[in-house]
Design a protein around this motif. Structure first.
Motif, short mmCIF file in Angstrom:
data_model
loop_
_atom_site.label_atom_id
_atom_site.label_comp_id
_atom_site.label_asym_id
_atom_site.label_seq_id
_atom_site.Cartn_x
_atom_site.Cartn_y
_atom_site.Cartn_z
N LYS A 90 18.12 -8.78 -9.52
CA LYS A 90 18.01 -10.23 -9.28
C LYS A 90 17.08 -10.53 -8.12
CE LYS A 90 22.59 -11.68 -10.75
NZ LYS A 90 23.90 -11.99 -10.18
N VAL A 91 16.97 -9.60 -7.20
CA VAL A 91 16.15 -9.82 -6.00
C VAL A 91 14.76 -9.20 -6.18
CG1 VAL A 91 15.91 -9.26 -3.54
CG2 VAL A 91 18.13 -9.98 -4.46
N PHE A 92 14.71 -7.99 -6.74
CA PHE A 92 13.43 -7.27 -6.88
C PHE A 92 13.02 -7.31 -8.36
CE2 PHE A 92 15.61 -5.52 -3.18
CZ PHE A 92 14.62 -5.65 -2.21
N ARG A 93 12.00 -8.15 -8.64
CA ARG A 93 11.63 -8.43 -10.03
C ARG A 93 10.12 -8.17 -10.19
NH1 ARG A 93 12.83 -14.43 -10.52
NH2 ARG A 93 11.07 -14.35 -9.10
N PRO A 94 9.74 -6.93 -10.44
CA PRO A 94 8.32 -6.55 -10.44
C PRO A 94 7.45 -7.34 -11.42
CG PRO A 94 9.74 -4.61 -10.62
CD PRO A 94 10.63 -5.80 -10.73
N MET A 95 8.04 -7.90 -12.46
CA MET A 95 7.22 -8.60 -13.46
C MET A 95 7.05 -10.09 -13.15
SD MET A 95 6.63 -5.97 -15.14
CE MET A 95 5.80 -6.47 -16.63
N ASN B 200 0.82 -1.22 0.00
CA ASN B 200 0.00 0.00 0.00
C ASN B 200 0.85 1.27 0.00
OD1 ASN B 200 -2.06 -1.79 0.21
ND2 ASN B 200 -2.66 -1.23 2.28
N MET B 201 2.10 1.14 0.48
CA MET B 201 2.98 2.30 0.57
C MET B 201 3.85 2.47 -0.67
SD MET B 201 4.17 1.87 4.52
CE MET B 201 5.31 3.25 4.50
N CYS B 202 3.92 1.45 -1.50
CA CYS B 202 4.84 1.47 -2.65
C CYS B 202 4.40 2.50 -3.68
CB CYS B 202 4.88 0.08 -3.28
SG CYS B 202 5.94 -0.04 -4.72
N CYS B 203 5.32 3.37 -4.08
CA CYS B 203 4.99 4.39 -5.08
C CYS B 203 5.51 3.97 -6.46
CB CYS B 203 5.56 5.75 -4.68
SG CYS B 203 7.34 5.81 -4.64
N HIS B 204 5.96 2.73 -6.56
CA HIS B 204 6.37 2.14 -7.84
C HIS B 204 7.43 2.98 -8.56
CE1 HIS B 204 3.22 -0.77 -7.16
NE2 HIS B 204 2.38 0.22 -6.95
N SER B 205 8.38 3.43 -7.77
CA SER B 205 9.49 4.18 -8.36
C SER B 205 10.39 3.27 -9.18
CB SER B 205 10.31 4.82 -7.24
OG SER B 205 10.97 3.81 -6.49
N GLY B 206 10.40 1.98 -8.83
CA GLY B 206 11.26 1.04 -9.56
C GLY B 206 12.70 1.06 -9.11
N LEU B 207 12.99 1.85 -8.08
CA LEU B 207 14.38 1.99 -7.65
C LEU B 207 14.96 0.66 -7.16
CD1 LEU B 207 16.01 4.56 -7.71
CD2 LEU B 207 15.60 4.84 -5.28
N LEU C 204 17.33 2.61 0.08
CA LEU C 204 17.07 3.58 -0.99
C LEU C 204 15.58 3.78 -1.26
CD1 LEU C 204 19.70 2.33 -3.62
CD2 LEU C 204 19.92 4.28 -2.07
N CYS C 205 14.74 2.88 -0.76
CA CYS C 205 13.30 2.93 -1.08
C CYS C 205 12.71 4.27 -0.63
CB CYS C 205 12.60 1.76 -0.39
SG CYS C 205 10.80 1.78 -0.61
N PRO C 206 12.19 5.05 -1.56
CA PRO C 206 11.75 6.41 -1.22
C PRO C 206 10.44 6.48 -0.44
CG PRO C 206 11.30 5.95 -3.53
CD PRO C 206 12.05 4.76 -2.99
N SER C 207 9.63 5.42 -0.51
CA SER C 207 8.30 5.50 0.10
C SER C 207 8.23 4.87 1.48
CB SER C 207 7.30 4.77 -0.80
OG SER C 207 7.59 3.38 -0.78
#
Ligand code: SF4
Length: 74
Positions: free
Chosen positions: A34-39, A20-27, A60-63
């Motif tokens: 290799k660890v964070f694979r949104p697709m 719910n907090m993710c702003c989908h910056s993709g950072l 680094l996660c901005p949200s």
């Protein structure tokens, strides 16, 4: 919206994700793809990175959607 919290661990560190907090910056995906694979499912695979890489990326996660806890610090 419901407050959902998902957890993923490599045995050493637990990644906590609050969608719910993710702003989908993709950072996270750009920094450690290799660890964070949104697709993909599951989209977080902690076994694919070192604990240090994971912690550095989470910082680094901005949200604030990503956070972590060390498993030996319950
Ligand atoms: S860095 Fe944080 S806000 Fe950006 S996509 Fe990843 S989890 Fe979402």
């Amino acid at each position: 919206m419901r407050n959902i919290t998902k957890k993923y661990t490599n045995g050493e560190v637990t990644i906590v994700w609050q969608p719910n907090m993710c702003c989908h910056s993709g950072l996270c995906a750009q920094t450690l793809p290799k660890v964070f694979r949104p697709m993909e499912k599951p989209w977080i695979v902690p076994e694919n990175g070192t604990t240090e890489q994971i912690v550095d990326t989470i910082k680094l996660c901005p949200s604030g959607a990503l956070s972590y806890k060390m498993n030996d610090q319950e």
